[in-house]
Structures are given as structure tokens and as C-alpha cells.
Design a protein around this motif. Structure first.
Motif, mmCIF file in Angstrom:
data_model
loop_
_atom_site.group_PDB
_atom_site.id
_atom_site.type_symbol
_atom_site.label_atom_id
_atom_site.label_comp_id
_atom_site.label_asym_id
_atom_site.label_seq_id
_atom_site.Cartn_x
_atom_site.Cartn_y
_atom_site.Cartn_z
ATOM 1 N N ALA A 1 -9.577 3.206 1.486
ATOM 2 C CA ALA A 1 -8.821 2.021 1.080
ATOM 3 C C ALA A 1 -9.027 0.826 1.998
ATOM 4 O O ALA A 1 -8.529 -0.266 1.714
ATOM 5 C CB ALA A 1 -7.329 2.352 1.011
ATOM 6 N N VAL B 1 0.828 -1.211 0.000
ATOM 7 C CA VAL B 1 0.000 0.000 0.000
ATOM 8 C C VAL B 1 0.858 1.255 0.000
ATOM 9 O O VAL B 1 0.710 2.135 -0.858
ATOM 10 C CB VAL B 1 -0.962 0.002 1.197
ATOM 11 C CG1 VAL B 1 -1.791 1.287 1.212
ATOM 12 C CG2 VAL B 1 -1.875 -1.213 1.153
ATOM 13 N N PRO C 1 -4.836 -0.399 -7.069
ATOM 14 C CA PRO C 1 -6.188 -0.099 -6.593
ATOM 15 C C PRO C 1 -6.227 0.490 -5.188
ATOM 16 O O PRO C 1 -6.974 1.437 -4.920
ATOM 17 C CB PRO C 1 -6.869 -1.477 -6.636
ATOM 18 C CG PRO C 1 -6.130 -2.234 -7.682
ATOM 19 C CD PRO C 1 -4.704 -1.786 -7.557
ATOM 20 N N THR C 2 -5.426 -0.062 -4.274
ATOM 21 C CA THR C 2 -5.463 0.435 -2.895
ATOM 22 C C THR C 2 -4.855 1.827 -2.804
ATOM 23 O O THR C 2 -5.375 2.707 -2.098
ATOM 24 C CB THR C 2 -4.743 -0.542 -1.957
ATOM 25 O OG1 THR C 2 -5.238 -1.868 -2.186
ATOM 26 C CG2 THR C 2 -4.979 -0.177 -0.511
ATOM 27 N N ALA D 1 -5.522 2.583 5.523
ATOM 28 C CA ALA D 1 -6.077 1.464 4.759
ATOM 29 C C ALA D 1 -6.336 0.275 5.677
ATOM 30 O O ALA D 1 -6.555 -0.836 5.209
ATOM 31 C CB ALA D 1 -5.101 1.065 3.651
ATOM 32 N N GLY E 1 -10.437 -2.277 -1.785
ATOM 33 C CA GLY E 1 -9.380 -1.737 -2.634
ATOM 34 C C GLY E 1 -9.797 -0.521 -3.429
ATOM 35 O O GLY E 1 -10.173 0.514 -2.873
ATOM 36 N N ALA F 1 -7.832 -5.459 -4.071
ATOM 37 C CA ALA F 1 -6.531 -5.415 -3.405
ATOM 38 C C ALA F 1 -5.476 -5.091 -4.440
ATOM 39 O O ALA F 1 -5.761 -4.907 -5.623
ATOM 40 C CB ALA F 1 -6.235 -6.754 -2.724
ATOM 41 N N ARG G 1 -11.238 -4.463 -8.579
ATOM 42 C CA ARG G 1 -10.131 -5.115 -7.879
ATOM 43 C C ARG G 1 -10.129 -4.681 -6.413
ATOM 44 O O ARG G 1 -10.103 -3.501 -6.101
ATOM 45 C CB ARG G 1 -8.799 -4.761 -8.539
ATOM 46 C CG ARG G 1 -8.656 -5.363 -9.933
ATOM 47 C CD ARG G 1 -7.247 -5.199 -10.480
ATOM 48 N NE ARG G 1 -7.116 -5.828 -11.778
ATOM 49 C CZ ARG G 1 -6.846 -7.119 -11.966
ATOM 50 N NH1 ARG G 1 -6.665 -7.906 -10.915
ATOM 51 N NH2 ARG G 1 -6.743 -7.620 -13.176
#
Length: 430
Positions: free
Chosen positions: A132, A15, A307-308, A105, A136, A303, A301
Motif C-alpha cells: 500500500a 487507511v 484502494p489503499t 502503508a 494505492g 489513494a 486509483r
């Protein structure tokens, strides 16, 4: 443009490292949408010497992540360490006490300690953002807290763990058993070396607890979530589900009922025609039902670095613009105190697979027990005859209460003609 927003990032794994790369690669896009540049001024991670593919020499380095909260040049702290305790929790609380906005996140931290952390953020008048933390790159938090803010949400559900969804997809497509597919997923990096949080449903339950808090405007309550994983799902059950017109998914489901809020994570049979049944592989999906908007579904998505990091950056852009929303969508005094509904009071339909000796009277014994507990059978599936051999018998029921099904299952399991623990999967008409 205004003064840059200077951030400190704790944790430079998937992340944190992904966020640094995104802010470098998409600097112009981010600055245009934030109204000013977003820059990284300080970082903390366990290994200072690890090559992360980005130059870090110009950044202020802290061996102690909690010290980022006191960094004088930091406007916003990003927590990407993970875990519900230890330095992650200490950093978030220290930053909020120091009056610095936090972006995290960390679904485990929010699920377990989110009520207290939200109270601290509100008391200090400091934003806490966590797009997050769930699904994701899917903007599930913004959708519930902001996009659907004018709705009374009756239900929120979803595929909230990509590892489990990937395993169940491969089991169905390749007709392989759970343990074999899990090992392959670990080799490919889709499952952790210790996959328990994923396959036992804990990760999905953390996320569902957060979604339920947002959907129903109540303090987060992870302890109220019923949790089951996918270890017991067999290739046989997946094949039989297909014959019956279903697919098996690990779902998180939360709903407002006349008795309160129910929240549960477990394998479900969903009709093959349901949109969520077609969400395969590592993808996630979130479904919400509002009184004004009807049903919506978001898919993407759940993860990964890109995406995160995208979700973290969205929160940073909001903070740069001065857009702030209460943690659970409303001030603490306006949150709902609806009670949690225990799993025993769940009402729904069930799939029941028995491995029985093929001999006269077995089915009569089973159906007699179901009748005693006021459980109505919808259909039965048995393939051929094999007198004296072990055969699978599948029953599906009409809606009944979980407590009644559990009581009936205990009696059925005790029959000498039932040779394995029965498989029970709930049927969800999403």
C-alpha cells in the motif's frame, strides 16, 4: 480453516478505517483467499471517542500505538499512522524486534529509513510488507518484486501523485492557473490543507525511491532522488505543450545507466500518443521495462480508503498463507551497490519558454548561447509580432546534458531582453 490471523491496527484514519471496513465487508472473500479468517483484535488511534462508523468496543484499545507490538494476542501489526518519524517508526521497529510481522502503508518511513528497517526485519527473520505504500490499489510492488522477478529492469516510471495529476488535468481541460486549481482541489478534498508534500514532488519522490530499490535490487536511497514539483507550471506552458503535441505530467523516473542509477521527479512533457499521457485526474500509473517482458503499464486509483485498504489486505493474505519475500526482493548481501547518478549528468531533450522583448537580435542572442554550450535546437515557436512588447518564445532542443542546459539557462536569464525567469520542462519520450 486454520486459526484466524489476528491483527492490530495503529491509526484509524483513511487507511486504517478503510481496512477495518474492508475486512468486515469482504470477510468471506478474504478468508477464502487467505485460507483462514483475518480478524482485528487491537487498535490504537489518537481519538478514542470519534465515531468511525464501525463498532470498536470489542477490540483491545491502546492509547500508545507502540504498545501494540507487545500485545499478546496479535499476530501481525498494521502501521497506518504515517510519517517518517515518531510513533510510526517506533511501532514498526518495536514490532520487528518483538518478532511480529509488519504491514505498512507508510511510504515516507520506507523511503527515509527503509534500508535500516529492512536490515532489522532480515536480522530478526520477520516479514515486512508494504504494497500500500506506492500507488494505492495498483499492485506495483508485487509486479516489480514478484511478477517481474526474473527480469533485468532497465527503467521504472510513473504518475505517482494523484493530487498533482488532478491539478494538471484541470489546468489543461479548463485553461486555469495553478493557484486557482489548487484552491479548488483543496475545497474538494483532493489536496491537503498544507499541500507541500504533494505539489513539491516529495510524496512522489518517496514512492519513486521505493520503486527504484525494488526495480534495481538495491537499498532504498531517498537522498539520491532529484525532486521538483509543479508550482511553476503555468496554463501558458500547458497550452503551448498541446500545440507541440505534448501533455505535461509530474513523473517519477528511475533508470539503470552505464554509470549507475538515476532517479528523478519533475514535470515532464510526454507525447500525447503515449499511454501515460492519457492517465488523467486522480489516477496513478506505473510503467516498468524488463529485458524479458518488455514494457508494462499499470493504472488505477493511487489513494483513498478502498484502494489503499485493498493493498494492505493483499499483504495480510500473503502473510496468512505464509508467502514471504525479502523486503527489496533479495537478501541484503545480494543487493546491488550501483552508485547514484547526479541530475547534472541527465541527458535528454528540453522545452524552454522565454518571455522576451520583441526586438531585433533577441533570438540570435539566445541561439548563440545554446550553440556555445553545444545545445542543438529542434524547433522554435513564436506567435506573431509585437515590436517593443513582451512575447513568449518557445524552443525545443535535441538531447543534451543537464549541466550544459543549466549553464546556458543562466546566461540566457541574464540577457536584458529576457524579462522573466525562463520556464524549463524536460521532454520524456515514454
Amino acid at each position: 480453516m486454520s486459526k484466524p490471523l489476528s491483527i492490530a491496527v495503529a491509526g484509524l484514519g483513511t487507511v486504517g478505517g478503510g481496512l477495518l471496513k474492508l475486512l468486515s465487508d469482504n470477510a468471506e472473500v478474504v478468508a477464502a483467499r487467505a485460507g483462514r479468517p483475518i480478524t482485528v483484535g487491537a487498535v490504537s488511534a489518537r481519538d478514542r471517542n470519534r465515531d468511525r462508523g464501525l463498532p470498536l468496543s470489542s477490540l483491545r484499545w491502546y492509547d500508545d500505538p507502540v504498545a501494540l507490538a507487545a500485545d499478546p494476542g496479535t499476530d501481525v501489526v498494521v502501521e497506518a499512522i504515517g510519517g517518517s518519524e515518531g510513533p510510526a517508526r517506533a511501532l514498526v521497529e518495536a514490532a520487528l524486534r518483538a518478532g511480529k510481522p509488519v504491514v505498512t502503508a507508510n511510504k515516507a518511513l520506507l523511503a527515509v529509513h527503509g534500508a535500516q528497517i529492512a536490515e532489522l526485519a532480515e536480522a530478526r527473520g520477520v516479514p515486512l510488507a508494504f504494497e500500500a505504500a506506492v500507488a494505492g490499489g495498483i499492485p506495483a510492488i508485487k509486479a516489480l518484486r514478484e511478477g517481474l522477478a526474473a527480469n533485468r529492469i532497465s527503467r521504472v516510471a510513473g504518475i505517482l501523485n494523484g493530487t498533482c495529476n488532478y491539478i494538471l488535468t484541470v489546468m489543461r481541460e479548463e485553461k486555469r492557473e495553478f493557484a486557482e486549481v489548487l484552491a479548488a482541489a483543496q475545497a474538494l478534498g483532493y489536496a491537503e490543507a498544507d499541500p507541500a508534500f504533494d505539489i513539491d514532488g516529495v510524496d512522489a519522490a518517496h514512492k519513486l525511491a521505493i520503486l527504484a530499490a525494488l526495480a534495481f535490487g538495491r537499498p532504498v536511497d531517498f537522498s539520491a532522488v532529484h525532486v521538483e514539483g509543479i508550482r511553476e507550471v503555468s496554463a501558458l506552458d500547458i497550452a503551448l505543450a498541446g500545440e507541440l503535441g505534448y501533455r505535461i505530467k509530474l513523473l517519477g523516473l528511475a533508470a539503470r545507466t552505464p554509470s549507475g542509477i538515476s532517479a528523478r521527479v519533475h514535470p515532464c512533457m510526454v507525447p500525447v500518443g503515449a499511454p501515460i499521457a492519457r492517465v488523467d485526474g486522480v489516477y496513478n500509473a506505473v510503467v516498468a521495462e524488463g529485458d524479458q517482458c518488455g514494457r508494462i503499464m499499470l493504472e488505477g486509483r493511487g489513494a483513498g480508503a478502498g484502494p489503499t485498504a485493498s493493498a494492505v489486505a493483499a499483504d495480510l493474505i500473503d502473510l496468512a498463507r505464509g508467502r514471504v519475500t525479502p523486503v527489496w526482493g533479495a537478501a541484503a548481501g545480494a543487493l546491488d551497490a550501483a552508485p547514484a547518478v547526479p541530475m547534472e549528468r541527465h541527458v535528454g531533450a528540453y522545452y524552454l519558454r522565454l518571455m522576451v522583448l520583441d526586438r531585433p537580435g533577441v533570438i540570435a542572442d539566445v541561439t548563440g548561447i545554446l550553440r556555445d554550450h553545444a545545445i542543438s535546437m529542434e524547433a522554435m515557436l513564436q506567435r506573431g509580432r509585437a515590436p517593443g512588447e513582451v512575447v513568449p518564445v518557445v524552443l525545443t532542443t535535441h538531447d543534451c546534458e543537464e549541466a550544459s542546459m543549466r549553464a546556458a539557462l543562466a546566461r540566457i536569464s541574464a540577457l536584458d531582453s529576457v524579462l522573466e525567469r525562463p520556464a524549463l520542462i524536460r521532454i520524456e519520450p515514454l
